[in-house]
Design a protein around this motif. Structure first.
Motif, mmCIF file in Angstrom:
data_model
loop_
_atom_site.group_PDB
_atom_site.id
_atom_site.type_symbol
_atom_site.label_atom_id
_atom_site.label_comp_id
_atom_site.label_asym_id
_atom_site.label_seq_id
_atom_site.Cartn_x
_atom_site.Cartn_y
_atom_site.Cartn_z
ATOM 1 N N ARG A 18 90.447 -14.999 -27.834
ATOM 2 C CA ARG A 18 89.787 -13.698 -27.879
ATOM 3 C C ARG A 18 89.364 -13.298 -29.291
ATOM 4 N NH1 ARG A 18 89.464 -14.938 -23.557
ATOM 5 N NH2 ARG A 18 90.340 -14.064 -21.641
ATOM 6 N N ALA A 19 90.016 -13.883 -30.294
ATOM 7 C CA ALA A 19 89.715 -13.466 -31.667
ATOM 8 C C ALA A 19 89.895 -14.631 -32.633
ATOM 9 C CB ALA A 19 90.625 -12.312 -32.081
ATOM 10 N N CYS A 21 90.562 -15.128 -36.776
ATOM 11 C CA CYS A 21 90.912 -14.493 -38.042
ATOM 12 C C CYS A 21 90.622 -15.467 -39.180
ATOM 13 C CB CYS A 21 92.393 -14.108 -38.058
ATOM 14 S SG CYS A 21 92.878 -13.036 -36.689
ATOM 15 N N ARG A 123 80.238 -13.968 -33.428
ATOM 16 C CA ARG A 123 79.847 -12.662 -32.920
ATOM 17 C C ARG A 123 79.010 -12.817 -31.653
ATOM 18 N NH1 ARG A 123 77.744 -8.163 -37.052
ATOM 19 N NH2 ARG A 123 76.125 -9.708 -37.505
ATOM 20 N N ARG A 128 86.153 -11.429 -31.230
ATOM 21 C CA ARG A 128 86.490 -10.437 -32.239
ATOM 22 C C ARG A 128 86.932 -11.146 -33.507
ATOM 23 N NH1 ARG A 128 90.498 -6.560 -29.056
ATOM 24 N NH2 ARG A 128 90.011 -5.119 -30.755
ATOM 25 N N TYR A 152 81.522 -7.793 -40.205
ATOM 26 C CA TYR A 152 81.973 -8.729 -39.179
ATOM 27 C C TYR A 152 83.404 -8.450 -38.711
ATOM 28 C CZ TYR A 152 77.898 -11.600 -40.292
ATOM 29 O OH TYR A 152 76.613 -12.058 -40.476
ATOM 30 N N GLU A 154 86.679 -6.395 -37.515
ATOM 31 C CA GLU A 154 87.257 -5.177 -36.939
ATOM 32 C C GLU A 154 88.475 -4.731 -37.729
ATOM 33 O OE1 GLU A 154 87.944 -4.972 -32.729
ATOM 34 O OE2 GLU A 154 86.519 -6.606 -32.370
ATOM 35 N N GLU A 155 89.223 -5.695 -38.227
ATOM 36 C CA GLU A 155 90.430 -5.396 -38.981
ATOM 37 C C GLU A 155 90.457 -6.232 -40.256
ATOM 38 O OE1 GLU A 155 92.538 -3.062 -38.180
ATOM 39 O OE2 GLU A 155 91.738 -2.646 -36.180
ATOM 40 N N LEU A 179 94.410 -5.729 -33.278
ATOM 41 C CA LEU A 179 93.325 -6.142 -32.390
ATOM 42 C C LEU A 179 93.672 -5.931 -30.914
ATOM 43 C CD1 LEU A 179 92.284 -9.499 -34.124
ATOM 44 C CD2 LEU A 179 90.965 -7.373 -34.095
#
Length: 249
Positions: A18-19, A21, A123, A128, A152, A154-155, A179
């Protein structure tokens, strides 16, 4: 060589992930080159790079531990560095030299060529993104803005602000919690095998080592993947990690 899948116009499904980092320095931004140029602006050469790295590691550790604040870290690093070279400078001179160094370094900040296309692909794939960095806060946020990276993520989780640094699992778990996802649903990519890839793996994420040098290691740690360029990340996500079973920590 770039695979046919890398940065394709139609991003493919990536299964449970899902993400993604990212580490920042020497992963997305060519930090080493800019930092050496910044130091050379003070010295006229970069022969003191090893001493500068030692001074940085020492003072950054104190910052992350909460012993000193950011401004003190910068001042003490400069004073320690020049003292090692046999020059003892005042606080005001240390601050003035640091400002000159940072100005020169900022002018040299550059993204690696594969960074922008990779972030755009992610993206487009609906993934995410977050940044996890062991740097101090103020300058790192300026860097993200200057290099066009802030949009880009979110965190942005910064060791100098959190008080915990990679490879401590807390910094990875903090990012996943922000997240709203489980660690096993996230990939972390970074240029340090120990701090980034192994640290993320031990926190329950998928660890990806970005080995731009191509030197590699003979025995790659278990449950860690290696890529030589961010061009290879889409294929890794689609062809390998998408089918990987959920981890049980």
């Amino acid at each position: 060589m770039t695979s046919a899948l890398a940065f394709s116009a139609a991003p493919q499904k990536v299964g449970q992930i899902r993400a993604v980092c990212f580490d920042i320095d020497d992963t997305l931004v060519d930090y080493a080159t800019s930092a050496r140029l910044g130091l050379a602006a003070l010295l006229g050469h970069d022969n003191g790079w090893s001493a500068w790295e030692r001074a940085t590691e020492c003072q950054l550790a104190r910052l992350i531990a909460g012993e000193i604040d950011y401004d003190t870290m910068r001042k003490e690093r400069s004073r320690t560095f020049f003292a090692d070279l046999g020059e003892f400078i005042s606080d005001s001179e240390a601050i003035a030299r640091e400002e000159r160094r940072v100005a020169a370094m900022r002018r040299a900040w550059r993204l690696f060529d594969d960074a922008g296309p990779c972030l755009e692909w992610l993206r487009g794939a609906g993934l995410r993104m977050a940044a996890i960095t062991n740097a101090s806060g103020a300058l790192q946020r300026v860097k993200l803005a200057d290099c066009g990276l802030a949009e880009y993520f979110e965190e942005v989780v910064i060791a100098g602000e959190l008080g915990v640094a990679k490879p401590d699992e807390v910094i990875f778990h903090t990012t996943c919690a922000a997240l709203g996802i489980a660690p096993e649903q996230a990939v972390h990519v970074g240029d340090r095998l120990d701090l980034d890839a192994v640290g993320a793996r031990d926190a329950g994420m998928y660890g990806v080592w970005l080995d731009r040098s191509g030197d590699g290691v003979v025995d790659l740690p278990a449950r860690v993947s290696v890529i030589g360029s961010l061009e290879q990340l889409p294929e890794l996500l689609v062809c390998e990690l998408a089918e990987a079973p959920l981890r049980v920590r």
